[in-house]
Scaffold this motif. Structure first.
Motif, mmCIF file in Angstrom:
data_model
loop_
_atom_site.group_PDB
_atom_site.id
_atom_site.type_symbol
_atom_site.label_atom_id
_atom_site.label_comp_id
_atom_site.label_asym_id
_atom_site.label_seq_id
_atom_site.Cartn_x
_atom_site.Cartn_y
_atom_site.Cartn_z
ATOM 1 N N GLU A 287 0.846 -1.197 0.000
ATOM 2 C CA GLU A 287 0.000 0.000 0.000
ATOM 3 C C GLU A 287 0.882 1.247 0.000
ATOM 4 N N TRP A 289 1.316 4.846 1.336
ATOM 5 C CA TRP A 289 0.938 5.777 2.395
ATOM 6 C C TRP A 289 1.681 7.098 2.185
ATOM 7 N N GLU A 309 -7.562 16.382 -3.673
ATOM 8 C CA GLU A 309 -7.616 15.689 -4.956
ATOM 9 C C GLU A 309 -6.274 15.054 -5.296
ATOM 10 N N SER A 312 -5.364 12.107 -2.996
ATOM 11 C CA SER A 312 -6.218 10.932 -3.197
ATOM 12 C C SER A 312 -5.557 9.878 -4.078
ATOM 13 N N ASP A 315 -2.966 5.480 -1.390
ATOM 14 C CA ASP A 315 -3.965 4.562 -0.828
ATOM 15 C C ASP A 315 -4.502 5.087 0.493
ATOM 16 N N LYS A 316 -3.585 5.552 1.350
ATOM 17 C CA LYS A 316 -3.981 6.046 2.666
ATOM 18 C C LYS A 316 -3.158 7.285 3.002
ATOM 19 N N LEU A 342 -10.971 14.922 1.669
ATOM 20 C CA LEU A 342 -10.538 13.560 1.363
ATOM 21 C C LEU A 342 -11.623 12.548 1.720
ATOM 22 N N GLU A 343 -12.314 12.784 2.809
ATOM 23 C CA GLU A 343 -13.400 11.875 3.198
ATOM 24 C C GLU A 343 -14.542 11.921 2.190
ATOM 25 N N LYS A 347 -11.618 8.531 0.710
ATOM 26 C CA LYS A 347 -10.277 8.074 1.060
ATOM 27 C C LYS A 347 -10.146 7.822 2.564
ATOM 28 N N GLU A 348 -9.237 6.884 2.899
ATOM 29 C CA GLU A 348 -8.887 6.665 4.293
ATOM 30 C C GLU A 348 -7.878 7.732 4.698
ATOM 31 N N VAL A 349 -8.220 8.548 5.668
ATOM 32 C CA VAL A 349 -7.357 9.641 6.084
ATOM 33 C C VAL A 349 -7.321 9.700 7.601
#
Length: 390
Positions: A287, A289, A309, A312, A315-316, A342-343, A347-349
């Protein structure tokens, strides 16, 4: 004589004390401009992005050609053991920063314009104000001088129209009407490109880079265009480009901890972030990061949606607090604004807190095979250093 940079304001205690003692004060840009006048061939590299990398590429080419240049670069360049080299020739290669119109104090024999976008909106009014400054910079080139400009810049002709200099050379990847372009671009497993040079519509030599990304193909075209103006042979250009593996904090490989590959990058503008994360896709990893530290509240307010943007592409995402730099916290903008965007993008943030909390979060959540990029123009690099030291 006290020299001060654009980051120093009149309320600085050392600045005030110099005034009290009657010691002459001079802006760094004015001092550099005076030094430039001692060189017959002062080469100034400007643009919102890529100045350090391109200045370094050009420096490597001139060193390979044994031109013995004086060099002032905005990053640490291994080839010269730092960010400054004193040569004994007519050549002075340096970065030309647009912030506070510093580059309008310069006297370039050749000016390079890499790109023009919105940035430093704590000083510039808008994109038109920025474009005006770059045109004024180009107008400082004398009649026997040269301007090299990226033809992919929106309406680039407006920047170079009716300049007093003898020659304007354009390059680009998207505009088919530029003097130099690239064809048959291929990338290796690390994202480093090899490309065929097209000069005035004719296929020429193939060049290979040791830095990643399509944006560096564009940077290399500007360096090749410049080398051509100074009659540097293709052999020296090849050698110079092949010897350049990047500067510190420009997609810099830092090491591996617990099987996690660590990269550090200076990107602090949405365009730079996109370029970096696009290049990172060439890496084989579990992944991707990124730890991003926004740089200045003004820039965060102007680009928080664009930051989201661009980020994004990872991945995280882990967000650090805004690095204030020369500003004070206005209280109405923070990394949480980027998080919300981002949410919305699904996306995972994460926003763990300070650097210690971020380091604990990374050690708990990242796994063997992940790629981690620490990103920003502030002190986010300390996170990676701490992880490697552990």
């Amino acid at each position: 004589l006290v020299i001060y940079t654009a980051a120093i304001h009149p309320d600085n205690p050392e600045y005030r004390r110099a005034e009290e003692y009657g010691i002459p004060l001079m802006a760094r840009s004015v001092m550099v401009g005076q030094v430039m006048q001692n060189y017959a061939s002062a080469i100034a590299v400007s643009g919102i992005h890529g100045k350090t990398t391109t200045t370094s590429m050009i420096s490597h080419i001139f060193l390979a050609a044994e031109k013995d240049p004086t060099i002032s670069v905005g990053g640490m360049l291994n080839a010269i053991g730092g960010n400054l080299r004193i040569g004994s020739s007519e050549y002075f290669i340096l970065e030309a920063c647009e912030y506070t119109n510093s580059f309008l104090d310069f006297y370039p024999a050749t000016a390079v314009v890499l790109n023009i976008e919105e940035d430093h909106l704590d000083f510039f009014k808008d994109i038109n104000d920025i474009r005006h400054s770059f045109r004024e910079f180009c107008k400082r080139v004398p009649e026997d001088g040269n301007v090299i400009i990226n033809g992919d810049i929106d309406r680039y002709e407006e920047i170079v129209k009716d300049l007093p200099c003898r020659r304007v050379v354009s390059y680009g990847l998207e505009n088919p009407n530029t003097d130099l372009s690239a064809d048959d671009i291929v990338f290796d497993e690390h994202g480093c490109a090899s490309f065929l040079l097209i000069r005035n519509g004719e296929k020429r030599e193939r060049y290979t880079l040791k830095v990643d990304g399509m944006h560096n193909v564009s940077n290399a075209l500007s360096a090749i265009a410049l080398a051509g103006l100074y009659h540097i042979p293709a052999e020296a250009i090849h050698k110079g480009l092949l010897s350049f593996g990047g500067t510190q904090r420009r997609f810099e490989y830092k090491g591996v901890f617990r099987g996690i590959t660590l990269i550090d990058d200076y990107a602090h503008h949405p365009t730079e972030i996109k370029a970096t994360l696009t290049s990172a896709k060439f890496y084989s990893c579990h992944e991707l990061w990124v730890v991003f530290q926004p740089h200045t509240y003004t820039r965060t307010r102007a680009f928080y949606k664009e930051f989201a943007e661009a980020l994004s592409l990872a991945d995280k995402i882990i967000l650090a607090d805004v690095y204030a730099a020369r500003e004070k916290d206005p209280g109405d903008i923070s990394s949480m604004d980027i998080r919300r965007e981002l949410e919305i993008l699904g996306k995972e943030v994460y926003t763990p807190g300070d650097f210690d909390d971020i380091i604990k979060f990374i050690l708990k959540n990242l796994v063997n095979g992940d790629l981690l990029i620490t990103m920003g123009a502030g002190n986010v690099v300390e996170i990676g250093d701490c992880l490697l030291n552990q």
